[in-house]
Scaffold this motif. Structure first.
Motif, PDB file in Angstrom:
ATOM      1  N   ALA A   1       0.824  -1.197   0.000  1.00  0.00           N
ATOM      2  CA  ALA A   1       0.000   0.000   0.000  1.00  0.00           C
ATOM      3  C   ALA A   1       0.868   1.260   0.000  1.00  0.00           C
ATOM      4  N   ARG A   2       1.137   1.722  -1.183  1.00  0.00           N
ATOM      5  CA  ARG A   2       1.824   3.007  -1.379  1.00  0.00           C
ATOM      6  C   ARG A   2       1.096   3.727  -2.504  1.00  0.00           C
ATOM      7  N   VAL A   3       0.977   5.024  -2.414  1.00  0.00           N
ATOM      8  CA  VAL A   3       0.247   5.800  -3.410  1.00  0.00           C
ATOM      9  C   VAL A   3       1.223   6.367  -4.435  1.00  0.00           C
ATOM     10  N   GLY A   4       1.032   5.968  -5.687  1.00  0.00           N
ATOM     11  CA  GLY A   4       1.823   6.516  -6.777  1.00  0.00           C
ATOM     12  C   GLY A   4       1.013   7.513  -7.577  1.00  0.00           C
ATOM     13  N   HIS A   5       1.619   8.035  -8.636  1.00  0.00           N
ATOM     14  CA  HIS A   5       0.929   8.997  -9.498  1.00  0.00           C
ATOM     15  C   HIS A   5       1.567   8.927 -10.878  1.00  0.00           C
ATOM     16  N   PRO A   6       0.999   9.589 -11.878  1.00  0.00           N
ATOM     17  CA  PRO A   6       1.506   9.423 -13.248  1.00  0.00           C
ATOM     18  C   PRO A   6       2.944   9.849 -13.475  1.00  0.00           C
ATOM     19  N   GLU A   7       3.530  10.584 -12.546  1.00  0.00           N
ATOM     20  CA  GLU A   7       4.918  11.005 -12.711  1.00  0.00           C
ATOM     21  C   GLU A   7       5.872  10.363 -11.712  1.00  0.00           C
ATOM     22  N   GLY A   8       5.376   9.481 -10.866  1.00  0.00           N
ATOM     23  CA  GLY A   8       6.268   8.871  -9.890  1.00  0.00           C
ATOM     24  C   GLY A   8       5.595   7.783  -9.082  1.00  0.00           C
ATOM     25  N   PRO A   9       6.397   6.899  -8.453  1.00  0.00           N
ATOM     26  CA  PRO A   9       5.842   5.770  -7.704  1.00  0.00           C
ATOM     27  C   PRO A   9       5.460   6.105  -6.265  1.00  0.00           C
ATOM     28  N   GLN A  10       5.647   7.378  -5.857  1.00  0.00           N
ATOM     29  CA  GLN A  10       5.304   7.730  -4.483  1.00  0.00           C
ATOM     30  C   GLN A  10       4.973   9.212  -4.391  1.00  0.00           C
ATOM     31  N   VAL A  11       3.747   9.518  -3.977  1.00  0.00           N
ATOM     32  CA  VAL A  11       3.415  10.914  -3.704  1.00  0.00           C
ATOM     33  C   VAL A  11       4.198  11.349  -2.465  1.00  0.00           C
ATOM     34  N   ASN A  12       4.424  12.653  -2.361  1.00  0.00           N
ATOM     35  CA  ASN A  12       5.233  13.108  -1.219  1.00  0.00           C
ATOM     36  C   ASN A  12       4.507  12.975   0.114  1.00  0.00           C
ATOM     37  N   ASP A  13       3.199  13.219   0.116  1.00  0.00           N
ATOM     38  CA  ASP A  13       2.423  13.129   1.349  1.00  0.00           C
ATOM     39  C   ASP A  13       0.990  12.744   0.983  1.00  0.00           C
ATOM     40  N   PRO A  14       0.555  11.528   1.308  1.00  0.00           N
ATOM     41  CA  PRO A  14      -0.778  11.087   0.896  1.00  0.00           C
ATOM     42  C   PRO A  14      -1.912  11.862   1.539  1.00  0.00           C
ATOM     43  N   GLU A  15      -1.616  12.625   2.594  1.00  0.00           N
ATOM     44  CA  GLU A  15      -2.654  13.433   3.227  1.00  0.00           C
ATOM     45  C   GLU A  15      -2.875  14.765   2.527  1.00  0.00           C
ATOM     46  N   ALA A  16      -1.940  15.170   1.668  1.00  0.00           N
ATOM     47  CA  ALA A  16      -2.038  16.479   1.014  1.00  0.00           C
ATOM     48  C   ALA A  16      -3.223  16.499   0.046  1.00  0.00           C
ATOM     49  N   PRO A  17      -3.988  17.596   0.014  1.00  0.00           N
ATOM     50  CA  PRO A  17      -5.203  17.643  -0.811  1.00  0.00           C
ATOM     51  C   PRO A  17      -4.945  17.484  -2.300  1.00  0.00           C
ATOM     52  N   GLU A  18      -3.755  17.873  -2.758  1.00  0.00           N
ATOM     53  CA  GLU A  18      -3.475  17.749  -4.186  1.00  0.00           C
ATOM     54  C   GLU A  18      -3.383  16.296  -4.649  1.00  0.00           C
ATOM     55  N   TRP A  19      -3.251  15.377  -3.695  1.00  0.00           N
ATOM     56  CA  TRP A  19      -3.173  13.957  -4.051  1.00  0.00           C
ATOM     57  C   TRP A  19      -4.474  13.215  -3.762  1.00  0.00           C
ATOM     58  N   HIS A  20      -5.557  13.941  -3.568  1.00  0.00           N
ATOM     59  CA  HIS A  20      -6.835  13.313  -3.219  1.00  0.00           C
ATOM     60  C   HIS A  20      -7.267  12.268  -4.251  1.00  0.00           C
ATOM     61  N   ASN A  21      -7.195  12.620  -5.521  1.00  0.00           N
ATOM     62  CA  ASN A  21      -7.645  11.690  -6.567  1.00  0.00           C
ATOM     63  C   ASN A  21      -6.774  10.436  -6.617  1.00  0.00           C
ATOM     64  N   ALA A  22      -5.462  10.613  -6.477  1.00  0.00           N
ATOM     65  CA  ALA A  22      -4.559   9.465  -6.493  1.00  0.00           C
ATOM     66  C   ALA A  22      -4.818   8.564  -5.289  1.00  0.00           C
ATOM     67  N   LEU A  23      -4.997   9.158  -4.117  1.00  0.00           N
ATOM     68  CA  LEU A  23      -5.281   8.372  -2.910  1.00  0.00           C
ATOM     69  C   LEU A  23      -6.583   7.595  -3.070  1.00  0.00           C
ATOM     70  N   LYS A  24      -7.614   8.272  -3.531  1.00  0.00           N
ATOM     71  CA  LYS A  24      -8.907   7.604  -3.693  1.00  0.00           C
ATOM     72  C   LYS A  24      -8.813   6.457  -4.699  1.00  0.00           C
ATOM     73  N   ARG A  25      -8.092   6.669  -5.779  1.00  0.00           N
ATOM     74  CA  ARG A  25      -7.954   5.624  -6.783  1.00  0.00           C
ATOM     75  C   ARG A  25      -7.299   4.380  -6.202  1.00  0.00           C
ATOM     76  N   HIS A  26      -6.244   4.572  -5.430  1.00  0.00           N
ATOM     77  CA  HIS A  26      -5.567   3.431  -4.808  1.00  0.00           C
ATOM     78  C   HIS A  26      -6.469   2.745  -3.788  1.00  0.00           C
ATOM     79  N   LEU A  27      -7.149   3.531  -2.948  1.00  0.00           N
ATOM     80  CA  LEU A  27      -8.042   2.947  -1.950  1.00  0.00           C
ATOM     81  C   LEU A  27      -9.155   2.135  -2.608  1.00  0.00           C
ATOM     82  N   ASP A  28      -9.682   2.637  -3.728  1.00  0.00           N
ATOM     83  CA  ASP A  28     -10.743   1.916  -4.437  1.00  0.00           C
ATOM     84  C   ASP A  28     -10.256   0.555  -4.926  1.00  0.00           C
TER      85      ASP A  28
END
Length: 293
Positions: free
Chosen positions: A205-232
């Motif tokens: 369970a790690r949250v990645g994004h289209p430009e990298g395998p790890q967001v800097n902070d999964p609690e940050a609002p800018e990563w909301h969509n990435a976090l939700k996608r992984h949780l789903d």
């Protein structure tokens, strides 16, 4: 029509049993650990984890320290193994088998493998998978193959080809790797993901994004969509396993240290807290799945 009291009691008991056995086991990665095994395991237990996931130590002193710490703090363990990409195929396969044989003797909850090489042929990679699956069957220790860059499972289409060819291939899904490989959150790939979800038995369970395998902070609002996608996606896997078995589903929170965790230039000071990110993901998944039990 009246239902016999014995049937009511039996139905209630079975329902209660089913709910009780919809369990999650959370493991903390020791990636980046800088403290003793005892201190690490004490902190891991206090945070609410059930175990740790780690490469088995090479030195006897560390092996004994890990064993004592796990016992002292009542933690389980998942060991990691991998294909050595620095040597030729035959040597690598032999070492891989020898290492797995040593690990199953230690009776871990499971073994998670970085299997194969993205430059090996299909047949060569399958040799590693087949060897591991044979050992798993003989030892009754689950061996899972992690979706990971640089391995046979470095992307979604290739992995699905292995799944179609190897019926007993069971995965550890670290989908953060695929987010960056495919430069998307894979929103349009639900059909291809279905087979992967069906064959995933352990989650990294790690949250990645289209430009990298790890967001800097999964609690940050800018990563909301990435976090939700992984949780789903994780929720679909957990529900699938719960439907099929009363075995607990294992999850390792695996946010890594700097520089996997982004750091400031020159000073290399991390921009967020690795431990905090992992605990946040564990709690978010516990909260998400509480209503599904």
């Amino acid at each position: 029509m009246k239902i016999p009291i014995l049937s009511i009691i039996l139905l209630t008991t079975l329902t209660s049993y089913s709910q009780q056995n919809k369990q999650l086991l959370f493991f903390q990665t020791d990636w980046g650990r800088k403290v003793s095994w005892d201190a690490f395991c004490e902190k891991t237990k206090a945070a609410g984890y059930d175990g740790v996931e780690t490469w088995y130590p090479k030195e006897l002193e560390d092996q004994l320290a890990l064993k004592d710490a796990l016992q002292e703090h009542g933690l389980q363990v998942i060991y990691m193994a991998g294909t050595d990409k620095s040597v030729d195929f035959d040597t690598s396969l032999r070492r891989y088998i020898e290492h797995l044989m040593r690990l199953v003797d230690l009776n871990p909850v499971a073994i998670n493998c970085h299997t194969g090489n993205d430059f090996f042929t299909f047949e060569q990679n399958r040799a590693f998978i087949d060897a591991a699956n044979k050992i798993a069957k003989e030892s009754d220790i689950p061996i899972y193959h992690e979706t990971h860059r640089g391995r046979f499972s470095y992307n979604l289409p290739e992995t699905n080809e292995y799944l179609r060819t190897v019926p007993n291939l069971r995965l550890t899904l670290d989908i953060s790797h695929w987010m960056v490989v495919h430069e998307s959150l894979l929103e349009e790939q639900e059909k291809d993901l279905e087979q992967v979800i069906n064959r995933t038995h352990h989650i990294h369970a790690r949250v990645g994004h289209p430009e990298g395998p790890q967001v800097n902070d999964p609690e940050a609002p800018e990563w909301h969509n990435a976090l939700k996608r992984h949780l789903d996606i994780w929720e679909k896997i957990i529900d699938k396993r719960w439907q099929e078995s009363d075995r607990a589903v294992s999850i390792t929170t695996e946010f890594g240290p700097p520089t996997y965790l982004p750091a400031l230039p020159y000073t290399q000071v991390p921009v967020a807290d690795q431990w905090k990110a992992n605990v946040f993901i564990m709690r978010a998944l516990k909260k998400r799945m509480a209503g599904n039990r």
